[in-house]
Write a protein that holds these residues in place. Structure first.
Motif, PDB file in Angstrom:
ATOM      1  N   ASP A 143      44.893  31.952  48.608  1.00 47.50           N
ATOM      2  CA  ASP A 143      45.639  33.157  48.969  1.00 47.50           C
ATOM      3  C   ASP A 143      46.093  33.925  47.729  1.00 47.50           C
ATOM      4  OD1 ASP A 143      45.420  32.938  51.682  1.00 47.50           O
ATOM      5  OD2 ASP A 143      47.383  32.022  51.993  1.00 47.50           O
ATOM      6  N   PRO A 144      46.344  35.224  47.882  1.00 45.32           N
ATOM      7  CA  PRO A 144      46.876  36.009  46.757  1.00 45.32           C
ATOM      8  C   PRO A 144      48.223  35.433  46.308  1.00 45.32           C
ATOM      9  CG  PRO A 144      46.151  37.449  48.555  1.00 45.32           C
ATOM     10  CD  PRO A 144      46.124  36.060  49.081  1.00 45.32           C
ATOM     11  N   GLY A 145      48.448  35.470  45.001  1.00 43.29           N
ATOM     12  CA  GLY A 145      49.734  35.042  44.462  1.00 43.29           C
ATOM     13  C   GLY A 145      49.931  33.542  44.385  1.00 43.29           C
ATOM     14  N   THR A 146      48.886  32.749  44.637  1.00 40.24           N
ATOM     15  CA  THR A 146      49.055  31.286  44.568  1.00 40.24           C
ATOM     16  C   THR A 146      48.808  30.743  43.167  1.00 40.24           C
ATOM     17  OG1 THR A 146      46.762  31.016  45.326  1.00 40.24           O
ATOM     18  CG2 THR A 146      48.502  30.887  46.988  1.00 40.24           C
ATOM     19  N   GLY A 147      48.395  31.600  42.239  1.00 40.84           N
ATOM     20  CA  GLY A 147      48.260  31.152  40.851  1.00 40.84           C
ATOM     21  C   GLY A 147      46.827  30.896  40.420  1.00 40.84           C
ATOM     22  N   LYS A 148      45.837  31.463  41.114  1.00 46.13           N
ATOM     23  CA  LYS A 148      44.440  31.190  40.770  1.00 46.13           C
ATOM     24  C   LYS A 148      44.119  31.616  39.340  1.00 46.13           C
ATOM     25  CE  LYS A 148      42.570  33.684  44.053  1.00 46.13           C
ATOM     26  NZ  LYS A 148      43.792  34.268  44.652  1.00 46.13           N
ATOM     27  N   SER A 149      44.359  32.871  39.031  1.00 44.19           N
ATOM     28  CA  SER A 149      43.997  33.390  37.710  1.00 44.19           C
ATOM     29  C   SER A 149      44.817  32.738  36.608  1.00 44.19           C
ATOM     30  CB  SER A 149      44.178  34.910  37.670  1.00 44.19           C
ATOM     31  OG  SER A 149      43.373  35.537  38.648  1.00 44.19           O
ATOM     32  N   SER A 150      46.085  32.481  36.878  1.00 45.52           N
ATOM     33  CA  SER A 150      46.928  31.812  35.874  1.00 45.52           C
ATOM     34  C   SER A 150      46.440  30.394  35.618  1.00 45.52           C
ATOM     35  CB  SER A 150      48.384  31.793  36.343  1.00 45.52           C
ATOM     36  OG  SER A 150      48.898  33.107  36.442  1.00 45.52           O
ATOM     37  N   LEU A 151      45.942  29.735  36.664  1.00 46.76           N
ATOM     38  CA  LEU A 151      45.408  28.387  36.502  1.00 46.76           C
ATOM     39  C   LEU A 151      44.194  28.407  35.579  1.00 46.76           C
ATOM     40  CD1 LEU A 151      45.268  25.380  37.317  1.00 46.76           C
ATOM     41  CD2 LEU A 151      43.906  26.079  39.292  1.00 46.76           C
ATOM     42  N   VAL A 152      43.308  29.398  35.761  1.00 48.45           N
ATOM     43  CA  VAL A 152      42.120  29.510  34.916  1.00 48.45           C
ATOM     44  C   VAL A 152      42.531  29.785  33.474  1.00 48.45           C
ATOM     45  CG1 VAL A 152      40.007  30.819  34.493  1.00 48.45           C
ATOM     46  CG2 VAL A 152      40.713  30.311  36.843  1.00 48.45           C
ATOM     47  N   ALA A 153      43.476  30.724  33.292  1.00 48.13           N
ATOM     48  CA  ALA A 153      43.916  31.083  31.940  1.00 48.13           C
ATOM     49  C   ALA A 153      44.600  29.906  31.254  1.00 48.13           C
ATOM     50  CB  ALA A 153      44.852  32.291  32.001  1.00 48.13           C
ATOM     51  N   SER A 154      45.415  29.181  31.993  1.00 44.90           N
ATOM     52  CA  SER A 154      46.136  28.039  31.412  1.00 44.90           C
ATOM     53  C   SER A 154      45.174  26.936  31.001  1.00 44.90           C
ATOM     54  CB  SER A 154      47.157  27.487  32.409  1.00 44.90           C
ATOM     55  OG  SER A 154      48.188  28.423  32.641  1.00 44.90           O
ATOM     56  N   GLY A 196      43.927  40.672  37.730  1.00 44.44           N
ATOM     57  CA  GLY A 196      43.757  40.221  39.114  1.00 44.44           C
ATOM     58  C   GLY A 196      42.683  39.160  39.263  1.00 44.44           C
ATOM     59  N   VAL A 197      41.555  39.369  38.599  1.00 45.68           N
ATOM     60  CA  VAL A 197      40.449  38.398  38.625  1.00 45.68           C
ATOM     61  C   VAL A 197      39.896  38.270  37.214  1.00 45.68           C
ATOM     62  CG1 VAL A 197      38.169  37.833  39.552  1.00 45.68           C
ATOM     63  CG2 VAL A 197      39.843  38.985  41.007  1.00 45.68           C
ATOM     64  N   ILE A 233      34.585  27.942  34.827  1.00 44.38           N
ATOM     65  CA  ILE A 233      35.525  28.203  35.913  1.00 44.38           C
ATOM     66  C   ILE A 233      35.361  29.641  36.366  1.00 44.38           C
ATOM     67  CG2 ILE A 233      37.925  28.045  36.663  1.00 44.38           C
ATOM     68  CD1 ILE A 233      38.503  26.360  34.190  1.00 44.38           C
ATOM     69  N   VAL A 234      35.172  29.826  37.666  1.00 43.92           N
ATOM     70  CA  VAL A 234      34.958  31.160  38.235  1.00 43.92           C
ATOM     71  C   VAL A 234      36.164  31.528  39.087  1.00 43.92           C
ATOM     72  CG1 VAL A 234      33.482  32.581  39.687  1.00 43.92           C
ATOM     73  CG2 VAL A 234      32.472  30.800  38.250  1.00 43.92           C
ATOM     74  N   ASP A 235      36.853  32.589  38.691  1.00 41.03           N
ATOM     75  CA  ASP A 235      37.993  33.110  39.443  1.00 41.03           C
ATOM     76  C   ASP A 235      37.473  34.013  40.564  1.00 41.03           C
ATOM     77  OD1 ASP A 235      40.578  33.649  40.166  1.00 41.03           O
ATOM     78  OD2 ASP A 235      40.993  35.029  38.511  1.00 41.03           O
ATOM     79  N   THR A 236      38.232  34.140  41.643  1.00 44.44           N
ATOM     80  CA  THR A 236      37.791  34.970  42.768  1.00 44.44           C
ATOM     81  C   THR A 236      38.944  35.802  43.308  1.00 44.44           C
ATOM     82  OG1 THR A 236      38.278  33.264  44.419  1.00 44.44           O
ATOM     83  CG2 THR A 236      36.052  33.276  43.473  1.00 44.44           C
ATOM     84  N   SER A 237      38.566  36.837  44.041  1.00 38.88           N
ATOM     85  CA  SER A 237      39.544  37.665  44.735  1.00 38.88           C
ATOM     86  C   SER A 237      39.521  37.306  46.219  1.00 38.88           C
ATOM     87  CB  SER A 237      39.200  39.144  44.564  1.00 38.88           C
ATOM     88  OG  SER A 237      39.986  39.946  45.436  1.00 38.88           O
ATOM     89  N   SER A 238      40.702  37.310  46.856  1.00 40.29           N
ATOM     90  CA  SER A 238      40.782  36.986  48.279  1.00 40.29           C
ATOM     91  C   SER A 238      40.890  38.239  49.143  1.00 40.29           C
ATOM     92  CB  SER A 238      41.984  36.079  48.550  1.00 40.29           C
ATOM     93  OG  SER A 238      43.170  36.644  48.008  1.00 40.29           O
ATOM     94  N   SER A 239      40.656  39.408  48.542  1.00 46.97           N
ATOM     95  CA  SER A 239      40.734  40.645  49.323  1.00 46.97           C
ATOM     96  C   SER A 239      39.545  40.722  50.282  1.00 46.97           C
ATOM     97  CB  SER A 239      40.737  41.865  48.394  1.00 46.97           C
ATOM     98  OG  SER A 239      39.531  41.940  47.667  1.00 46.97           O
ATOM     99  N   PRO A 240      39.726  41.297  51.459  1.00 50.10           N
ATOM    100  CA  PRO A 240      38.645  41.338  52.465  1.00 50.10           C
ATOM    101  C   PRO A 240      37.371  41.998  51.952  1.00 50.10           C
ATOM    102  CG  PRO A 240      40.741  41.951  53.466  1.00 50.10           C
ATOM    103  CD  PRO A 240      40.992  41.859  51.995  1.00 50.10           C
ATOM    104  N   GLU A 241      37.504  43.061  51.153  1.00 47.40           N
ATOM    105  CA  GLU A 241      36.305  43.761  50.694  1.00 47.40           C
ATOM    106  C   GLU A 241      35.489  42.921  49.692  1.00 47.40           C
ATOM    107  OE1 GLU A 241      39.940  45.404  48.469  1.00 47.40           O
ATOM    108  OE2 GLU A 241      39.359  44.904  50.539  1.00 47.40           O
ATOM    109  N   GLN A 242      36.134  41.908  49.105  1.00 51.50           N
ATOM    110  CA  GLN A 242      35.430  41.045  48.159  1.00 51.50           C
ATOM    111  C   GLN A 242      34.908  39.759  48.801  1.00 51.50           C
ATOM    112  OE1 GLN A 242      34.733  41.633  44.847  1.00 51.50           O
ATOM    113  NE2 GLN A 242      35.447  43.705  45.322  1.00 51.50           N
TER     114      GLN A 242
END
Length: 644
Positions: free
Chosen positions: A23-34, A47-48, A67-76
């Motif tokens: 889900d958005p805001g769960t820390g996906k991108s921050s997890l990849v960066a960390s 965002g991604v 590691i591949v980050d993703t967007s959870s937006s419907p259009e993506q």
């Protein structure tokens, strides 16, 4: 005792692709960066993030991780689906401070992944551990029902990116989920080893039990440890292994050492304690792949012409006879279904459970598989899929190599030229219209009543004793009338066929007409492709009375084609006219009973006419040359006479 697992990349992976979703805001991108920087990002993270590669030495296995980050937006969503489908492992995130995101795992994300039918394992990761309210929920209580429902979840872990707690461990578990997956080994719901894992470990146990006393002695345990982990066991460690097993399972150890039950139990302990790499190291050392079958590179590539087959050597036949006798526990000369299952209990599954082998061999009155049927089933498996036949030989204990197990037959084209064959296994294709009696003929070969079973497209395999005392294996394959067109669309479809039998209902003129058309098609296909086969015509249901028109025309056609006249048989009266010996004898003489079609006869007559014409021309030319030479000789003599 803790067995040390090898750190090499045992799964054969050159790199790992980890896709992070949630889900958005769960820390996906921050997890990849960390993970990439080993610190909490000071600035706002995009965002991604673009695909991020961890250093090759990030873990001891030295497997590069992207590691591949993703967007959870419907259009993506299409892009997210594509990324998941190319993933080696999926990291599914939720926020520890937002219980709703945890509930979304089972209500949305995990069902969504299941709908994609992904084979990649899933690591559930709770981010923002430092913000979690400990009173809100129990992680174990929340995750237990989720993991019970969604078997693809490999493990769950929570981390804090801000405090750098267990960030590295997230991707360690992601790597472990791919290199040493739990799913093929263990059923989380039943808390037991999966069938293939248990069967593979049983085979390994038997191989390591050198004295065949049903237990691994101290010496055998030490040999096992050295083979798998390149390190010996100390006496105190061996005693510790036995004690650990016996404390939990009394029958796991006896006076001779660790029993099979104890061996399996010990591996169950490894897996439940999260040490899957130990069991995988053992399995891979003995040649198993991730599907718990032999690795493809352990089965030699088989090079042969389409009209060549493989047959067992005498060494293999002797081995199979020994295995048959070993598992014939009641010494009745037949293997009951339970005994066959026991025989294949060290294979990934019973290969004869496939419908191809159902009811294909002769049984006794109690349903036991006779030795002739046992060998015939192996011969059928070798015809259909030689690599599977070799693999199953190894699974049940054969210790020789491929060349010692099989011999390659001579090309059938060569056999025709030499007018003999050295084959011991013959494959017969049985053609004929519906209702002609094909099925009944196959059933009679297995000494069964005509109504014993009625599945089309099956096989019947048995041994045939010939008048000269030799025994040959005959495999009969019924070809339904509706399948003939698709079969003959393949240029090499008759290459595996040693002899074709065309069956018709002798009291039905229309049945003969359809059978005749099939025979012509088979003959023409063989002629056009170079894979000509001997053919026999069988006039079935002879007890019903023959159609005079069918009898006369079938006799005329067989004479015209240069093959044996139709063989009348009656399955109902068990008057088979020695048909199976006739089939084998015809196959043993591959240069005879090759049907000649009208087109083939025309071509032959044309070639004969052409040859005769060429012969006349050659004779005329020779006469002309001789005449010219005579004239020159006469002229020379006359000139000499004038000169005198």
């Amino acid at each position: 005792m803790a067995l040390a697992a090898a750190s090499a990349n045992l799964a054969g992976k050159q790199s790992l692709r980890v896709v992070v979703i949630g889900d958005p805001g769960t820390g996906k991108s921050s997890l990849v960066a960390s993970a990439a920087t080993e610190r909490f990002p000071d600035e706002d993270v995009p965002g991604v993030l673009p695909p991020t590669r961890l250093p090759v030495d990030y873990f001891a296995d030295r497997v590069p991780i992207t590691i591949v980050d993703t967007s959870s937006s419907p259009e993506q969503k299409p892009k997210l689906i594509a990324e998941c489908q190319s993933a080696d492992v999926v990291v599914l995130t939720y926020a520890c401070d937002r219980p709703a995101t945890l509930q979304r795992l089972s209500s949305f994300w995990l069902p969504e992944l299941q709908s994609l039918q992904l084979k990649a394992p899933v690591i559930v990761v709770g981010c923002k551990l430092d913000l979690r309210d400990e009173k809100q929920y129990s992680l174990e209580a929340m995750m237990e029902p989720i993991m019970g429902t969604f078997q693809e979840i490999e493990t769950c872990i929570e981390c804090s990116l801000f405090r750098q707690i267990q960030v590295r461990e997230v991707f360690y578990y992601a790597q472990m989920a791919v290199l040493y997956p739990t799913a093929p080994l263990f059923d989380q719901e039943t808390q037991a080893l999966k069938t293939r894992c248990r069967r593979a470990l049983k085979r390994i146990f038997i191989l390591c039990d050198h004295d065949r006393d049903g237990a691994l002695s101290d010496v055998e345990l030490n040999d096992f440890q050295v083979k798998c982990f390149n390190a010996p066991l100390q006496p105190a460690e061996i005693a510790g292994v036995k004690r650990a097993i016996q404390d939990k399972l009394a029958e796991g150890v006896n006076d001779n050492g660790v029993t099979l039950t104890g061996f399996l139990f010990f591996h169950t302990l490894f897996i439940t304690n999260g040490q899957m790499e130990t069991t995988w190291t053992v399995l891979r050392k003995f040649g198993y792949d991730d599907e718990l079958k032999f690795r493809d590179d352990l089965i030699p590539a088989i090079k042969r012409a389409p009209d060549q087959t493989l047959e067992f050597t005498s060494k293999t036949i002797d081995f199979l006879r020994g295995i048959f006798n070993m598992f014939d526990t009641d010494n009745d000369g037949a293997l009951l279904p339970a005994e066959v299952e026991d025989l294949f209990s060290t294979a990934p599954e019973n290969p004869w459970s496939s419908h191809l082998y159902e009811n294909c061999a002769e049984n006794n009155v109690l349903g036991g598989l006779l030795f002739e049927g046992f060998i015939s089933k192996w011969a059928l498996m070798t015809l259909l899929h030689p690599p599977s036949s070799f693999a199953n030989l190894i699974y049940v204990g054969y210790s020789g190599d491929f060349d010692s197990a099989f011999t390659t037959t001579r090309k059938r084209k060569v056999d025709r030229k030499k007018q003999q064959t050295q084959r011991n296994v013959f494959q017969c294709y049985v053609f004929g219209p519906r209702g002609a009696g094909k099925t009944a003929l196959l059933q009679s070969f297995l000494k069964r009543q005509p109504d014993a079973f009625s599945v089309n497209g099956r096989f019947a395999a048995n041994t045939v004793e010939l008048p000269d005392g030799n025994r040959k294996t005959l495999v009969m394959r019924e070809i339904p009338e509706g399948d003939v067109g698709s079969l003959l669309s393949d240029k090499e479809s008759l290459a595996p066929c040693d002899i074709a039998v065309c069956v018709y209902d002798s009291c039905d003129e229309f049945s003969w007409q359809r059978a005749r058309d099939l025979l012509v098609k088979v003959a023409a296909h063989g002629k056009n492709t170079g894979y000509e086969v001997p053919c026999l015509i069988v006039a079935a249901k002879d007890d019903h009375g023959q159609s005079l028109m069918a009898l006369q025309d079938s006799t005329r056609v067989s004479h015209g084609m240069g093959i044996e006249t139709p063989v009348p048989v009656s399955v109902r009266l068990n008057d088979l006219n020695n048909i199976f010996c006739r089939i084998v004898n015809a196959a043993r003489q591959p240069h005879l009973n090759i049907p000649e079609t009208e087109a083939g006869r025309t071509r032959r007559q044309y070639r004969q006419l052409l040859n005769r014409s060429l012969t006349v021309v050659s004779i005329g030319a020779a006469v002309a040359v001789v005449g010219l030479a005579s004239y020159r000789l006469y002229a020379a003599r006359k000139s000499a006479s004038s000169g005198e």
